[in-house]
Design a protein around this motif. Structure first.
Motif, PDB file in Angstrom:
ATOM      1  N   SER A  69       0.844  -1.186   0.000  1.00 53.98           N
ATOM      2  CA  SER A  69       0.000   0.000   0.000  1.00 53.98           C
ATOM      3  C   SER A  69       0.882   1.239   0.000  1.00 53.98           C
ATOM      4  O   SER A  69       2.102   1.138   0.145  1.00 53.98           O
ATOM      5  N   ARG A  70       0.259   2.383  -0.153  1.00 56.73           N
ATOM      6  CA  ARG A  70       1.034   3.628  -0.088  1.00 56.73           C
ATOM      7  C   ARG A  70       0.188   4.716   0.548  1.00 56.73           C
ATOM      8  O   ARG A  70      -1.041   4.696   0.474  1.00 56.73           O
ATOM      9  N   ASP A  71       0.878   5.639   1.170  1.00 52.19           N
ATOM     10  CA  ASP A  71       0.253   6.816   1.747  1.00 52.19           C
ATOM     11  C   ASP A  71       0.734   7.996   0.919  1.00 52.19           C
ATOM     12  O   ASP A  71       1.889   8.415   1.019  1.00 52.19           O
ATOM     13  N   ASN A  72      -0.146   8.522   0.101  1.00 58.26           N
ATOM     14  CA  ASN A  72       0.268   9.593  -0.818  1.00 58.26           C
ATOM     15  C   ASN A  72       0.653  10.863  -0.076  1.00 58.26           C
ATOM     16  O   ASN A  72       1.539  11.597  -0.517  1.00 58.26           O
ATOM     17  N   ARG A  73       0.007  11.121   1.043  1.00 60.75           N
ATOM     18  CA  ARG A  73       0.336  12.349   1.781  1.00 60.75           C
ATOM     19  C   ARG A  73       1.736  12.268   2.365  1.00 60.75           C
ATOM     20  O   ARG A  73       2.447  13.270   2.453  1.00 60.75           O
ATOM     21  N   LYS A  74       2.125  11.070   2.772  1.00 60.60           N
ATOM     22  CA  LYS A  74       3.455  10.881   3.352  1.00 60.60           C
ATOM     23  C   LYS A  74       4.481  10.468   2.296  1.00 60.60           C
ATOM     24  O   LYS A  74       5.661  10.348   2.609  1.00 60.60           O
ATOM     25  N   ASN A  75       4.016  10.254   1.064  1.00 60.53           N
ATOM     26  CA  ASN A  75       4.887   9.801  -0.017  1.00 60.53           C
ATOM     27  C   ASN A  75       5.683   8.562   0.408  1.00 60.53           C
ATOM     28  O   ASN A  75       6.905   8.473   0.224  1.00 60.53           O
ATOM     29  N   THR A  76       4.962   7.628   0.990  1.00 60.99           N
ATOM     30  CA  THR A  76       5.586   6.436   1.564  1.00 60.99           C
ATOM     31  C   THR A  76       4.882   5.184   1.079  1.00 60.99           C
ATOM     32  O   THR A  76       3.652   5.148   1.015  1.00 60.99           O
ATOM     33  N   LEU A  77       5.678   4.188   0.774  1.00 60.69           N
ATOM     34  CA  LEU A  77       5.196   2.873   0.355  1.00 60.69           C
ATOM     35  C   LEU A  77       5.317   1.923   1.534  1.00 60.69           C
ATOM     36  O   LEU A  77       6.272   2.038   2.319  1.00 60.69           O
ATOM     37  N   TYR A  78       4.365   1.007   1.669  1.00 61.46           N
ATOM     38  CA  TYR A  78       4.388   0.055   2.776  1.00 61.46           C
ATOM     39  C   TYR A  78       4.293  -1.378   2.272  1.00 61.46           C
ATOM     40  O   TYR A  78       3.790  -1.636   1.178  1.00 61.46           O
ATOM     41  N   LEU A  79       4.776  -2.286   3.103  1.00 60.33           N
ATOM     42  CA  LEU A  79       4.539  -3.706   2.893  1.00 60.33           C
ATOM     43  C   LEU A  79       4.185  -4.297   4.253  1.00 60.33           C
ATOM     44  O   LEU A  79       5.053  -4.429   5.125  1.00 60.33           O
ATOM     45  N   GLN A  80       2.916  -4.598   4.442  1.00 66.00           N
ATOM     46  CA  GLN A  80       2.459  -5.244   5.669  1.00 66.00           C
ATOM     47  C   GLN A  80       2.638  -6.740   5.495  1.00 66.00           C
ATOM     48  O   GLN A  80       2.105  -7.324   4.537  1.00 66.00           O
ATOM     49  N   MET A  81       3.375  -7.346   6.396  1.00 66.99           N
ATOM     50  CA  MET A  81       3.681  -8.763   6.289  1.00 66.99           C
ATOM     51  C   MET A  81       3.139  -9.476   7.518  1.00 66.99           C
ATOM     52  O   MET A  81       3.568  -9.206   8.640  1.00 66.99           O
ATOM     53  N   ASN A  82       2.193 -10.357   7.303  1.00 63.21           N
ATOM     54  CA  ASN A  82       1.585 -11.133   8.375  1.00 63.21           C
ATOM     55  C   ASN A  82       1.888 -12.607   8.199  1.00 63.21           C
ATOM     56  O   ASN A  82       2.292 -13.042   7.124  1.00 63.21           O
ATOM     57  N   SER A  83       1.680 -13.365   9.258  1.00 65.87           N
ATOM     58  CA  SER A  83       1.892 -14.819   9.223  1.00 65.87           C
ATOM     59  C   SER A  83       3.258 -15.142   8.620  1.00 65.87           C
ATOM     60  O   SER A  83       3.384 -15.997   7.731  1.00 65.87           O
ATOM     61  N   LEU A  84       4.260 -14.475   9.106  1.00 63.83           N
ATOM     62  CA  LEU A  84       5.600 -14.637   8.547  1.00 63.83           C
ATOM     63  C   LEU A  84       6.138 -16.050   8.764  1.00 63.83           C
ATOM     64  O   LEU A  84       5.857 -16.693   9.781  1.00 63.83           O
ATOM     65  N   LYS A  85       6.911 -16.489   7.775  1.00 66.41           N
ATOM     66  CA  LYS A  85       7.503 -17.816   7.788  1.00 66.41           C
ATOM     67  C   LYS A  85       9.027 -17.685   7.706  1.00 66.41           C
ATOM     68  O   LYS A  85       9.539 -16.687   7.177  1.00 66.41           O
ATOM     69  N   PRO A  86       9.755 -18.674   8.171  1.00 66.88           N
ATOM     70  CA  PRO A  86      11.221 -18.614   8.054  1.00 66.88           C
ATOM     71  C   PRO A  86      11.690 -18.392   6.624  1.00 66.88           C
ATOM     72  O   PRO A  86      12.707 -17.718   6.404  1.00 66.88           O
ATOM     73  N   GLU A  87      10.957 -18.906   5.663  1.00 71.66           N
ATOM     74  CA  GLU A  87      11.361 -18.720   4.261  1.00 71.66           C
ATOM     75  C   GLU A  87      11.154 -17.298   3.753  1.00 71.66           C
ATOM     76  O   GLU A  87      11.539 -16.976   2.638  1.00 71.66           O
ATOM     77  N   ASP A  88      10.528 -16.444   4.563  1.00 74.27           N
ATOM     78  CA  ASP A  88      10.415 -15.026   4.216  1.00 74.27           C
ATOM     79  C   ASP A  88      11.681 -14.256   4.587  1.00 74.27           C
ATOM     80  O   ASP A  88      11.806 -13.073   4.257  1.00 74.27           O
ATOM     81  N   THR A  89      12.600 -14.899   5.260  1.00 73.75           N
ATOM     82  CA  THR A  89      13.850 -14.250   5.641  1.00 73.75           C
ATOM     83  C   THR A  89      14.619 -13.808   4.410  1.00 73.75           C
ATOM     84  O   THR A  89      14.894 -14.609   3.510  1.00 73.75           O
TER      85      THR A  89
END
Length: 110
Positions: A69-89
């Motif tokens: 997602s992104r916040d246009n007012r903050k000019n910032t991009l996000y990546l929300q990561m849930n249910s993380l797994k060791p292979e996401d390292t």
């Protein structure tokens, strides 16, 4: 153009992290942005992308767990990561065109 990632860290499997990518010199709302990751000894992988119109695409390995997602007012991009797994390292990078950030390390312990 500068991209700066933050928000990485060490988390247990099943946990969550939110990565941020703060941009300067560009306007995120009018361009497509991507999150990549690269683990040691592995090829770089496109994790998620968001178009200027807001269309999102995810790698099969993260569908249903990650949200870009992104916040246009903050000019910032996000990546929300849930249910993380060791292979996401991996080291996670934001990018647009030929511009890349320095990366932020995500480590998921089992």
């Amino acid at each position: 153009v500068q991209l700066a990632e933050s928000g990485g860290g060490l988390v247990q499997a099943g946990g969550s992290l939110r990565l941020s990518c703060t941009a300067s010199g560009i306007i995120l709302s009018i361009i497509g942005m991507r999150w990549y990751r690269q683990a040691p000894g592995k090829e770089r992988e496109l994790v998620a992308s968001i178009s200027s119109g807001g269309t999102t695409i995810y790698a099969d390995s993260v569908k249903g767990r990650f949200t870009i997602s992104r916040d246009n007012r903050k000019n910032t991009l996000y990546l929300q990561m849930n249910s993380l797994k060791p292979e996401d390292t991996a080291m996670y990078y934001c990018a647009t065109g030929m511009n890349w950030g320095q990366g932020t390390q995500v480590t998921v312990s089992s």
